[in-house]
Write an enzyme that holds these catalytic residues in place. Structure first.
Site, PDB file in Angstrom:
ATOM      1  N   CYS A 129       0.853  -1.188   0.000  1.00  0.00           N
ATOM      2  CA  CYS A 129       0.000   0.000   0.000  1.00  0.00           C
ATOM      3  C   CYS A 129       0.890   1.238   0.000  1.00  0.00           C
ATOM      4  O   CYS A 129       1.677   1.430   0.935  1.00  0.00           O
ATOM      5  CB  CYS A 129      -0.907  -0.024   1.241  1.00  0.00           C
ATOM      6  N   ASN A 142       3.203  -8.586  -1.357  1.00  0.00           N
ATOM      7  CA  ASN A 142       2.247  -9.569  -0.855  1.00  0.00           C
ATOM      8  C   ASN A 142       2.916 -10.945  -0.854  1.00  0.00           C
ATOM      9  O   ASN A 142       3.919 -11.162  -1.534  1.00  0.00           O
ATOM     10  CB  ASN A 142       1.034  -9.671  -1.800  1.00  0.00           C
TER      11      ASN A 142
HETATM   12  P1  HMG Z   1     -10.593  12.767  -0.922  1.00  0.00           P
HETATM   13  O1  HMG Z   1      -9.664  13.738  -1.534  1.00  0.00           O
HETATM   14  O2  HMG Z   1     -10.855  12.872   0.552  1.00  0.00           O
HETATM   15  O3  HMG Z   1     -11.978  12.706  -1.705  1.00  0.00           O
HETATM   16  O4  HMG Z   1     -10.013  11.305  -1.234  1.00  0.00           O
HETATM   17  P2  HMG Z   1     -13.247  13.651  -1.637  1.00  0.00           P
HETATM   18  O5  HMG Z   1     -14.423  12.759  -1.397  1.00  0.00           O
HETATM   19  O6  HMG Z   1     -13.002  14.799  -0.712  1.00  0.00           O
HETATM   20  O7  HMG Z   1     -13.320  14.227  -3.127  1.00  0.00           O
HETATM   21  C1  HMG Z   1     -12.296  15.044  -3.659  1.00  0.00           C
HETATM   22  C2  HMG Z   1     -12.288  14.927  -5.170  1.00  0.00           C
HETATM   23  O8  HMG Z   1     -11.946  13.561  -5.529  1.00  0.00           O
HETATM   24  C3  HMG Z   1     -13.656  15.217  -5.812  1.00  0.00           C
HETATM   25  O9  HMG Z   1     -13.379  15.770  -7.105  1.00  0.00           O
HETATM   26  C4  HMG Z   1     -14.227  13.825  -6.023  1.00  0.00           C
HETATM   27  O10 HMG Z   1     -15.152  13.765  -7.077  1.00  0.00           O
HETATM   28  C5  HMG Z   1     -12.976  13.026  -6.373  1.00  0.00           C
HETATM   29  P3  HMG Z   1     -13.563  17.353  -7.360  1.00  0.00           P
HETATM   30  O11 HMG Z   1     -14.983  17.640  -6.992  1.00  0.00           O
HETATM   31  O12 HMG Z   1     -12.576  18.010  -6.427  1.00  0.00           O
HETATM   32  O13 HMG Z   1     -13.210  17.487  -8.803  1.00  0.00           O
HETATM   33  N1  HMG Z   1     -13.126  11.590  -6.026  1.00  0.00           N
HETATM   34  C6  HMG Z   1     -12.861  10.567  -6.854  1.00  0.00           C
HETATM   35  N2  HMG Z   1     -12.403  10.520  -8.119  1.00  0.00           N
HETATM   36  C7  HMG Z   1     -12.266   9.290  -8.670  1.00  0.00           C
HETATM   37  N3  HMG Z   1     -12.565   8.133  -8.027  1.00  0.00           N
HETATM   38  C8  HMG Z   1     -13.017   8.154  -6.773  1.00  0.00           C
HETATM   39  C9  HMG Z   1     -13.175   9.412  -6.139  1.00  0.00           C
HETATM   40  N4  HMG Z   1     -13.596   9.765  -4.908  1.00  0.00           N
HETATM   41  C10 HMG Z   1     -13.574  11.102  -4.843  1.00  0.00           C
HETATM   42  N5  HMG Z   1     -13.308   7.005  -6.163  1.00  0.00           N
HETATM   43  C11 HMG Z   1     -10.354   8.949  -1.579  1.00  0.00           C
HETATM   44  C12 HMG Z   1     -10.683  10.166  -0.722  1.00  0.00           C
HETATM   45  C13 HMG Z   1     -10.893   7.725  -0.855  1.00  0.00           C
HETATM   46  C14 HMG Z   1     -10.996   9.103  -2.929  1.00  0.00           C
HETATM   47  C15 HMG Z   1      -8.802   8.858  -1.736  1.00  0.00           C
HETATM   48  O14 HMG Z   1      -8.223   8.943  -0.486  1.00  0.00           O
HETATM   49  C16 HMG Z   1      -8.356   7.604  -2.423  1.00  0.00           C
HETATM   50  O15 HMG Z   1      -8.613   7.408  -3.604  1.00  0.00           O
HETATM   51  N6  HMG Z   1      -7.647   6.685  -1.690  1.00  0.00           N
HETATM   52  C17 HMG Z   1      -7.255   5.409  -2.246  1.00  0.00           C
HETATM   53  C18 HMG Z   1      -6.024   4.899  -1.575  1.00  0.00           C
HETATM   54  C19 HMG Z   1      -5.719   3.509  -2.051  1.00  0.00           C
HETATM   55  O16 HMG Z   1      -6.196   3.058  -3.081  1.00  0.00           O
HETATM   56  N7  HMG Z   1      -4.864   2.788  -1.282  1.00  0.00           N
HETATM   57  C20 HMG Z   1      -4.459   1.451  -1.629  1.00  0.00           C
HETATM   58  C21 HMG Z   1      -5.535   0.431  -1.478  1.00  0.00           C
HETATM   59  S1  HMG Z   1      -5.770  -0.138   0.187  1.00  0.00           S
HETATM   60  C22 HMG Z   1      -4.592  -1.407   0.404  1.00  0.00           C
HETATM   61  O17 HMG Z   1      -3.710  -1.547  -0.394  1.00  0.00           O
HETATM   62  C23 HMG Z   1      -4.733  -2.349   1.556  1.00  0.00           C
HETATM   63  C24 HMG Z   1      -5.267  -3.725   1.151  1.00  0.00           C
HETATM   64  O18 HMG Z   1      -4.435  -4.340   0.186  1.00  0.00           O
HETATM   65  C25 HMG Z   1      -5.341  -4.641   2.382  1.00  0.00           C
HETATM   66  C26 HMG Z   1      -4.048  -4.695   3.203  1.00  0.00           C
HETATM   67  O19 HMG Z   1      -2.981  -4.965   2.648  1.00  0.00           O
HETATM   68  O20 HMG Z   1      -4.157  -4.456   4.417  1.00  0.00           O
HETATM   69  C27 HMG Z   1      -6.672  -3.622   0.577  1.00  0.00           C
HETATM   70 MG    MG Z   2      -2.598  -5.408   0.605  1.00  0.00          MG
END
Ligand code: HMG
Ligand code: MG
Length: 300
Positions: A241, A250
């Site tokens: 991540c 992984n």
């Molecule tokens: P934010 O900036 O707080 O979002 O991000 P917001 O809701 O305040 O919106 C801000 C802007 O982002 C807006 O656009 C939204 O429309 C847009 P504007 O009006 O300013 O033009 N927006 C989006 N655009 C595209 N797709 C979306 C989306 N949502 C809002 N889905 C957010 C919050 C959750 C979106 C951000 O923090 C994010 O994308 N995080 C993802 C992080 C991530 O993917 N991390 C890796 C995966 S987790 C992992 O790896 C762990 C796992 O493997 C298990 C383990 O290993 O433990 C699963």
């Molecule tokens: Mg993971």
């Protein structure tokens, strides 16, 4: 005598967890070709991408294109990560089979990863789960930093159980417990699963181990002993991540499949096809994959 199941389900997360952590963006056509190879290898489940903000994870900004171009194998569940309604809406425009919501048991990792506190995250995910189910999709729920957080260190098991209970109450179909930064040791997994299984009557639990410190296979063995038969892994041992400092690979699918097959546990996965698909992504990324199986492959 070690009690082993006859069969284990392996959920391939390489195209999502693997590629999200690569500094080099893989061309969309190579992702499609790789996922098509995985679809031929005997999996029943592939997490192909995520519908998160492209600024947060630019590596997966082509999720929609990938979803619409891969050849679907009817025996496989194709899943994608979604963090909120915006992500779900995009996912539902494709014919994704399952969506995965995710949050962390640690307050600081949750904030760094999805920009919300744990309390703020619950209503967001609840709506996603409800809408996804209303659209006929199954939903998986990930809890991250179950065995340790890069910012807070050890996470009390009560906190993991609390977050898991909230997710189960939302109606998720499966819970995946993540060792996000690969710190878990077998004794810790044993203790945690004992407590989790005592407090949650829910049976559909998968384990998601990262192999940062080489303990993932040992942790799988302990989990098998607790009756867990579903594991997430990533081909080549890619993954991590980007919002968890120190997170790396992984558990490698080919090492997991090798161990299980050697012990007589079936997975339905073809080891030869797996190595071919691993070689493909190794060439695409132009770096040696860290898995043991691929180290042997390279020495041939
Ligand atoms: P934010 O900036 O707080 O979002 O991000 P917001 O809701 O305040 O919106 C801000 C802007 O982002 C807006 O656009 C939204 O429309 C847009 P504007 O009006 O300013 O033009 N927006 C989006 N655009 C595209 N797709 C979306 C989306 N949502 C809002 N889905 C957010 C919050 C959750 C979106 C951000 O923090 C994010 O994308 N995080 C993802 C992080 C991530 O993917 N991390 C890796 C995966 S987790 C992992 O790896 C762990 C796992 O493997 C298990 C383990 O290993 O433990 C699963
Ligand atoms: Mg993971």
């Amino acid at each position: 005598m070690l009690e082993l199941p006859e069969e284990v389900t392996i959920k391939e997360v390489g195209p999502r967890d693997g590629l999200q952590n690569e500094s080099r963006e893989v061309p969309t056509e190579d992702k499609i070709s790789w996922i098509n190879q995985l679809s031929e290898a005997g999996y029943s489940y592939i997490e192909f991408s995520s519908f998160v903000h492209p600024k947060w994870i630019p590596q997966l900004k082509d999720a929609k294109q990938v979803a619409s171009s891969i050849e679907r194998n009817p025996g496989i569940t194709y899943a994608a990560l979604v963090p909120n309604m915006k992500g779900l809406e995009a996912a539902l425009e494709t014919d994704v089979d399952e969506v995965s919501v995710f949050m962390s048991a640690s307050e600081s990792h949750n904030k760094k990863n999805i920009n919300k506190s744990i309390e703020e995250t619950y209503p967001v995910l609840r709506e996603v789960v409800q809408e996804a189910k209303g659209a006929g999709k199954t939903v998986r729920g990930y809890v991250s930093t179950v065995f340790g957080c890069p910012y807070e260190g050890n996470i009390p098991i009560g906190q993991v159980i609390d977050v898991s209970k909230h997710m189960l109450d939302m109606g998720i179909d499966e819970l995946s417990l993540g060792d996000t930064i690969g710190v878990a040791n077998p004794k810790q997994v044993d203790k945690a699963l004992h407590e989790i299984q005592k407090q949650l009557s829910f049976k559909d639990i998968a384990m998601h181990f990262h192999n940062t410190r080489g303990m993932a296979l040992a942790n799988v063995l302990v989990s098998l002993n607790h009756g867990i038969t579903t594991f997430d892994s990533s081909l080549g041992g890619l993954g991590g991540c980007p919002y968890a400092k120190g997170a790396s690979g992984n558990l490698a699918t080919e090492d997991l499949v090798h161990m299980l097959h050697q012990m007589g546990v079936s997975t339905g996965i073809d080891e030869h096809k797996l190595r071919q698909a691993a070689s493909f992504i190794q060439d695409t990324l132009n770096k040696p994959l860290s898995s043991h199986v691929m180290q042997i492959e390279r020495s041939r």
